[in-house]
Structures are given as structure tokens and as C-alpha cells.
Design a protein around this motif. Structure first.
Motif, short mmCIF file in Angstrom:
data_model
loop_
_atom_site.label_atom_id
_atom_site.label_comp_id
_atom_site.label_asym_id
_atom_site.label_seq_id
_atom_site.Cartn_x
_atom_site.Cartn_y
_atom_site.Cartn_z
N SER A 4 0.81 -1.21 0.00
CA SER A 4 0.00 0.00 0.00
C SER A 4 0.85 1.27 0.00
CB SER A 4 -0.95 -0.01 1.20
OG SER A 4 -0.22 -0.13 2.39
N GLU A 5 1.78 1.39 0.88
CA GLU A 5 2.62 2.58 0.99
C GLU A 5 4.10 2.21 0.88
OE1 GLU A 5 2.12 6.03 1.63
OE2 GLU A 5 0.12 5.50 0.96
N PRO A 6 4.83 2.87 -0.02
CA PRO A 6 6.28 2.61 -0.08
C PRO A 6 6.97 3.04 1.23
CG PRO A 6 5.53 3.83 -2.01
CD PRO A 6 4.39 3.80 -1.04
N PHE A 7 8.08 2.44 1.53
CA PHE A 7 8.82 2.81 2.74
C PHE A 7 9.42 4.21 2.63
CE2 PHE A 7 9.21 -1.91 3.11
CZ PHE A 7 8.51 -2.03 4.29
N ALA A 8 9.67 4.68 1.41
CA ALA A 8 10.29 5.99 1.20
C ALA A 8 9.50 6.78 0.17
CB ALA A 8 11.73 5.82 0.74
N THR A 9 9.53 8.09 0.32
CA THR A 9 8.85 8.99 -0.61
C THR A 9 9.88 9.73 -1.46
OG1 THR A 9 8.90 10.85 0.92
CG2 THR A 9 6.99 9.34 1.06
N LEU A 10 9.39 10.45 -2.43
CA LEU A 10 10.26 11.28 -3.27
C LEU A 10 11.00 12.29 -2.39
CD1 LEU A 10 11.26 12.02 -6.09
CD2 LEU A 10 9.27 13.51 -6.31
N ALA A 11 10.32 12.85 -1.39
CA ALA A 11 10.96 13.82 -0.48
C ALA A 11 12.10 13.17 0.30
CB ALA A 11 9.92 14.40 0.47
N ASP A 12 11.91 11.92 0.74
CA ASP A 12 12.98 11.19 1.45
C ASP A 12 14.19 11.00 0.53
OD1 ASP A 12 11.45 10.77 3.80
OD2 ASP A 12 10.50 9.01 2.89
N TYR A 13 13.93 10.65 -0.71
CA TYR A 13 14.99 10.46 -1.70
C TYR A 13 15.75 11.76 -1.92
CZ TYR A 13 17.28 9.16 -6.07
OH TYR A 13 18.22 8.91 -7.05
N GLU A 14 15.02 12.86 -2.09
CA GLU A 14 15.66 14.16 -2.35
C GLU A 14 16.48 14.65 -1.16
OE1 GLU A 14 12.28 16.45 -3.73
OE2 GLU A 14 12.94 16.18 -5.81
N LEU A 15 16.07 14.32 0.06
CA LEU A 15 16.87 14.69 1.23
C LEU A 15 18.24 14.00 1.21
CD1 LEU A 15 14.25 14.60 4.12
CD2 LEU A 15 15.54 16.59 3.33
N ARG A 16 18.28 12.80 0.69
CA ARG A 16 19.52 12.04 0.67
C ARG A 16 20.37 12.28 -0.57
NH1 ARG A 16 15.77 9.65 3.57
NH2 ARG A 16 16.34 8.38 5.36
N TYR A 17 19.72 12.47 -1.73
CA TYR A 17 20.47 12.51 -2.99
C TYR A 17 20.29 13.79 -3.79
CZ TYR A 17 21.03 7.65 -1.81
OH TYR A 17 21.34 6.50 -1.14
N GLY A 18 19.60 14.77 -3.25
CA GLY A 18 19.42 16.04 -3.95
C GLY A 18 18.16 16.05 -4.79
N ALA A 19 17.86 17.23 -5.31
CA ALA A 19 16.63 17.42 -6.09
C ALA A 19 16.63 16.54 -7.33
CB ALA A 19 16.48 18.88 -6.47
N VAL A 20 15.46 16.06 -7.66
CA VAL A 20 15.26 15.22 -8.83
C VAL A 20 14.72 16.10 -9.95
CG1 VAL A 20 13.89 13.30 -9.74
CG2 VAL A 20 14.80 13.19 -7.43
N ALA A 21 15.24 15.92 -11.16
CA ALA A 21 14.75 16.68 -12.31
C ALA A 21 13.27 16.39 -12.51
CB ALA A 21 15.55 16.30 -13.56
N ASP A 22 12.54 17.38 -13.00
CA ASP A 22 11.09 17.23 -13.17
C ASP A 22 10.71 15.98 -13.94
OD1 ASP A 22 10.60 19.53 -11.76
OD2 ASP A 22 10.57 20.81 -13.53
N GLY A 23 11.42 15.66 -14.99
CA GLY A 23 11.10 14.49 -15.79
C GLY A 23 11.40 13.17 -15.12
N ASP A 24 12.20 13.20 -14.06
CA ASP A 24 12.60 11.96 -13.38
C ASP A 24 11.78 11.66 -12.13
OD1 ASP A 24 14.58 11.31 -15.20
OD2 ASP A 24 16.18 12.30 -14.07
N ALA A 25 10.93 12.59 -11.69
CA ALA A 25 10.19 12.41 -10.44
C ALA A 25 9.31 11.16 -10.47
CB ALA A 25 9.35 13.65 -10.14
N ALA A 26 8.60 10.93 -11.56
CA ALA A 26 7.73 9.76 -11.65
C ALA A 26 8.56 8.48 -11.66
CB ALA A 26 6.85 9.84 -12.90
#
Length: 133
Positions: free
Chosen positions: A2-24
Motif C-alpha cells: 500500500s505505501e512505499p517505505f520511502a517517498t520522493l521527499a525522502d529520496y531528495e533529502l539524501r540525494y538532492g533534487a530530482v529533475a522534473d522528468g525523473d520524479a515519476a
């Protein structure tokens, strides 16, 4: 799941901002990584119940991000290439990709962080005639 263990925000905190086209793509990889973690957990301990294995709960978010990051490390245009070289005049640049196929995988250190690696000992109680019936 149902819910992933990590969100896009969690990823960005660790690895930096994600390009708009790569968010999905990152969101999908985080979901796939979470499913992979659950499969590893279920192989080792059975059905996942939050709170029963604190080491897993503490590390699942960061490991899911690490798994997704490894898959994002190879550019899509070079998928499958293990090495890339570029020359301009007398200058040469060379890159070797650690995960050229952008596959999701769990390493031994990931499994250790999650509490899913190492030896385990089990036992079965002996059955006597009185237990039969």
C-alpha cells in the motif's frame, strides 16, 4: 504494497533534487524497492508487521532510497553500457557504470542494515506419545 517505505521527499533529502522528468521514475523505483524489501523480509521472517523487527523499520526508508539511487545512477540513454569514453582534442574522459542495466538489487550491507543477514538458529520441540492425542 500500500505505501512505499520511502517517498520522493525522502529520496531528495539524501540525494538532492530530482529533475522534473525523473520524479515519476524515482517514485516508481521507490515503490519497486519497497516491494523488494518486503519480499526479502517475508523470505526471512514471514508476514511483515510494523514494529516486530525494529532494525528493519529503522533502515527500510534509507535502504529503499539507496536501492532506487543505484538504479538512477546509469543514464537512460546509455542503458546497458558498462563503460563510456569521450575525447575532444587531447582531452579524454572515461566513466564506468557500476549498475549499467539500472536493475534494483539488495547488497549484503543492505541486508545487514535491515537485520535480514546473518546466521539464525531454530529448534523444534520433540513430540511425545502424550502430544498425539
Amino acid at each position: 504494497m500500500s505505501e512505499p517505505f520511502a517517498t520522493l521527499a525522502d529520496y531528495e533529502l539524501r540525494y538532492g533534487a530530482v529533475a522534473d522528468g525523473d520524479a515519476a521514475r524515482v517514485a516508481a523505483l521507490l515503490s519497486d524497492a519497497s516491494d523488494m524489501l518486503l519480499s526479502a523480509y517475508e523470505s526471512r521472517w514471514g508476514a511483515y508487521v510494523p514494529g516486530t523487527r525494529p532494525a528493519f523499520d529503522r533502515s527500510a526508508r534509507s535502504v529503499a532510497c539507496a536501492v532506487a539511487s543505484r538504479a538512477m545512477s546509469a543514464p537512460l540513454g546509455l542503458a546497458g553500457a558498462t563503460q563510456y569514453s569521450q575525447t575532444a582534442g587531447s582531452y579524454n574522459a572515461s566513466v564506468t557504470f557500476a549498475n549499467p542495466t539500472a536493475e534494483l538489487w539488495l547488497g549484503r550491507s543492505d541486508l545487514k542494515r535491515l537485520g535480514l543477514a546473518g546466521c539464525r538458529i531454530g529448534s523444534i520441540d520433540a513430540m511425545t506419545g502424550a502430544d498425539r492425542g
